[in-house]
Design a protein around this motif. Structure first.
Motif, PDB file in Angstrom:
ATOM      1  N   MET A 151       0.835  -1.196   0.000  1.00 45.10           N
ATOM      2  CA  MET A 151       0.000   0.000   0.000  1.00 45.10           C
ATOM      3  C   MET A 151       0.875   1.254   0.000  1.00 45.10           C
ATOM      4  SD  MET A 151      -3.382   0.556   2.202  1.00 45.10           S
ATOM      5  CE  MET A 151      -3.737   2.060   3.028  1.00 45.10           C
ATOM      6  N   ALA A 152       0.388   2.292  -0.739  1.00 45.62           N
ATOM      7  CA  ALA A 152       1.173   3.519  -0.844  1.00 45.62           C
ATOM      8  C   ALA A 152       1.322   4.175   0.519  1.00 45.62           C
ATOM      9  CB  ALA A 152       0.479   4.462  -1.811  1.00 45.62           C
ATOM     10  N   GLU A 153       2.402   4.942   0.650  1.00 40.55           N
ATOM     11  CA  GLU A 153       2.678   5.649   1.894  1.00 40.55           C
ATOM     12  C   GLU A 153       1.579   6.695   2.171  1.00 40.55           C
ATOM     13  OE1 GLU A 153       6.024   8.721   3.478  1.00 40.55           O
ATOM     14  OE2 GLU A 153       6.227   7.913   1.456  1.00 40.55           O
ATOM     15  N   ARG A 154       1.266   6.876   3.435  1.00 47.81           N
ATOM     16  CA  ARG A 154       0.243   7.859   3.820  1.00 47.81           C
ATOM     17  C   ARG A 154       0.802   8.851   4.820  1.00 47.81           C
ATOM     18  NH1 ARG A 154      -5.465   6.928   2.296  1.00 47.81           N
ATOM     19  NH2 ARG A 154      -5.161   5.292   0.758  1.00 47.81           N
ATOM     20  N   GLU A 155       0.340  10.067   4.719  1.00 47.64           N
ATOM     21  CA  GLU A 155       0.612  11.081   5.731  1.00 47.64           C
ATOM     22  C   GLU A 155      -0.694  11.260   6.496  1.00 47.64           C
ATOM     23  OE1 GLU A 155       3.408  13.091   6.228  1.00 47.64           O
ATOM     24  OE2 GLU A 155       2.476  14.574   7.562  1.00 47.64           O
ATOM     25  N   ILE A 156      -0.656  10.979   7.799  1.00 47.54           N
ATOM     26  CA  ILE A 156      -1.880  11.069   8.594  1.00 47.54           C
ATOM     27  C   ILE A 156      -1.872  12.365   9.395  1.00 47.54           C
ATOM     28  CG2 ILE A 156      -3.337   9.915  10.323  1.00 47.54           C
ATOM     29  CD1 ILE A 156      -2.828   8.033   8.027  1.00 47.54           C
ATOM     30  N   LEU A 157      -2.842  13.218   9.114  1.00 49.31           N
ATOM     31  CA  LEU A 157      -2.983  14.447   9.901  1.00 49.31           C
ATOM     32  C   LEU A 157      -4.145  14.249  10.870  1.00 49.31           C
ATOM     33  CD1 LEU A 157      -2.021  17.420  10.280  1.00 49.31           C
ATOM     34  CD2 LEU A 157      -3.838  18.085   8.692  1.00 49.31           C
ATOM     35  N   THR A 158      -3.839  14.251  12.153  1.00 49.83           N
ATOM     36  CA  THR A 158      -4.899  14.086  13.167  1.00 49.83           C
ATOM     37  C   THR A 158      -5.518  15.452  13.463  1.00 49.83           C
ATOM     38  OG1 THR A 158      -3.354  14.456  14.966  1.00 49.83           O
ATOM     39  CG2 THR A 158      -3.658  12.165  14.255  1.00 49.83           C
ATOM     40  N   TRP A 159      -6.678  15.449  14.101  1.00 53.36           N
ATOM     41  CA  TRP A 159      -7.294  16.722  14.508  1.00 53.36           C
ATOM     42  C   TRP A 159      -6.349  17.495  15.420  1.00 53.36           C
ATOM     43  CZ3 TRP A 159     -10.802  19.166  12.061  1.00 53.36           C
ATOM     44  CH2 TRP A 159     -11.870  18.510  11.437  1.00 53.36           C
ATOM     45  N   ASN A 168      -4.117  11.822   4.585  1.00 53.91           N
ATOM     46  CA  ASN A 168      -5.430  11.606   5.191  1.00 53.91           C
ATOM     47  C   ASN A 168      -5.729  12.803   6.086  1.00 53.91           C
ATOM     48  OD1 ASN A 168      -5.574   9.114   4.007  1.00 53.91           O
ATOM     49  ND2 ASN A 168      -5.727   7.961   5.906  1.00 53.91           N
ATOM     50  N   PHE A 169      -6.688  13.638   5.647  1.00 46.23           N
ATOM     51  CA  PHE A 169      -7.097  14.773   6.474  1.00 46.23           C
ATOM     52  C   PHE A 169      -8.155  14.319   7.467  1.00 46.23           C
ATOM     53  CE2 PHE A 169      -5.415  16.876   2.681  1.00 46.23           C
ATOM     54  CZ  PHE A 169      -4.569  17.808   3.272  1.00 46.23           C
ATOM     55  N   PRO A 170      -8.187  14.921   8.666  1.00 45.29           N
ATOM     56  CA  PRO A 170      -9.116  14.431   9.681  1.00 45.29           C
ATOM     57  C   PRO A 170     -10.575  14.566   9.275  1.00 45.29           C
ATOM     58  CG  PRO A 170      -8.012  16.452  10.435  1.00 45.29           C
ATOM     59  CD  PRO A 170      -7.343  16.022   9.174  1.00 45.29           C
TER      60      PRO A 170
END
Ligand code: 5GP
Length: 163
Positions: A1-9, A145-147
């Motif tokens: 799976m492609a890399e993800r940048e996770i932005l939390t609230w 991934n935006f919250p």
């Protein structure tokens, strides 16, 4: 799976505040904040508060249909902004991310002949973006991934009002 940048609230709170600080530190004082819906709406609201700018406009642009799948070109959706309302303004155009950069470019071009000045601000920029935003909190190659858009829309639960 492609890399993800996770932005939390929680991290978003820091990101939006630091982005606003960068705008303030530059000396730019927007008279209008223009958020690109839908992804730029929450960042635009945050920046408008942090920069103490009460004039918050929005315009809708659709480009992406899924993770890395997009239309041929970004398209504006109604209701359309009346460009006359931007006449002589110092406009801060805000979006969540500059990926290809085409959405920011479209909105920037749309405003260009009417505003006094225009600057662009995003939470993230991708290194390949054709338009370099004036202000960006971070740079990433990954899908973000935006919250506000990570979870699926809520669906109606049956029976909750029956109790
Ligand atoms: P651009 O026109 O710069 O390619 O893309 C702008 C819009 O595409 C963004 O406002 C956002 O809605 C969507 N988009 C582009 N890249 C990403 C991403 O990595 N994650 C998410 N969630 N949306 C993205």
């Amino acid at each position: 799976m492609a890399e993800r940048e996770i932005l939390t609230w929680e991290l978003y709170g820091t990101a939006s505040r630091e982005l606003a600080q960068a705008v303030a530190d530059s000396g730019y004082e927007p008279t209008i904040v223009l958020g690109i819906a839908r992804g730029g709406l929450i960042p635009a609201g945050s920046l408008a508060y942090a920069l103490d700018c009460k004039n918050l406009f929005t315009m809708s642009v659709e480009f992406y249909t899924g993770v890395d799948t997009r239309l041929d070109v970004p398209v504006m959706l109604p209701p359309f902004l009346d460009r006359a309302d931007l006449t002589g303004a110092d406009v801060l155009i805000v979006d969540d991310v500059a990926d290809t950069g085409k959405t920011l470019e479209l909105v920037h071009d749309f405003c260009a002949d009417h505003v006094r000045t225009a600057r662009t601000a995003v939470i993230y920029e991708k290194p390949h973006s054709t338009m370099k935003p004036d202000f960006a909190w971070r740079t990433t190659d990954a899908w973000i991934n935006f919250p506000w858009s990570t979870m699926p829309p809520v669906v109606r639960r049956t029976g909750v009002l029956d109790a």
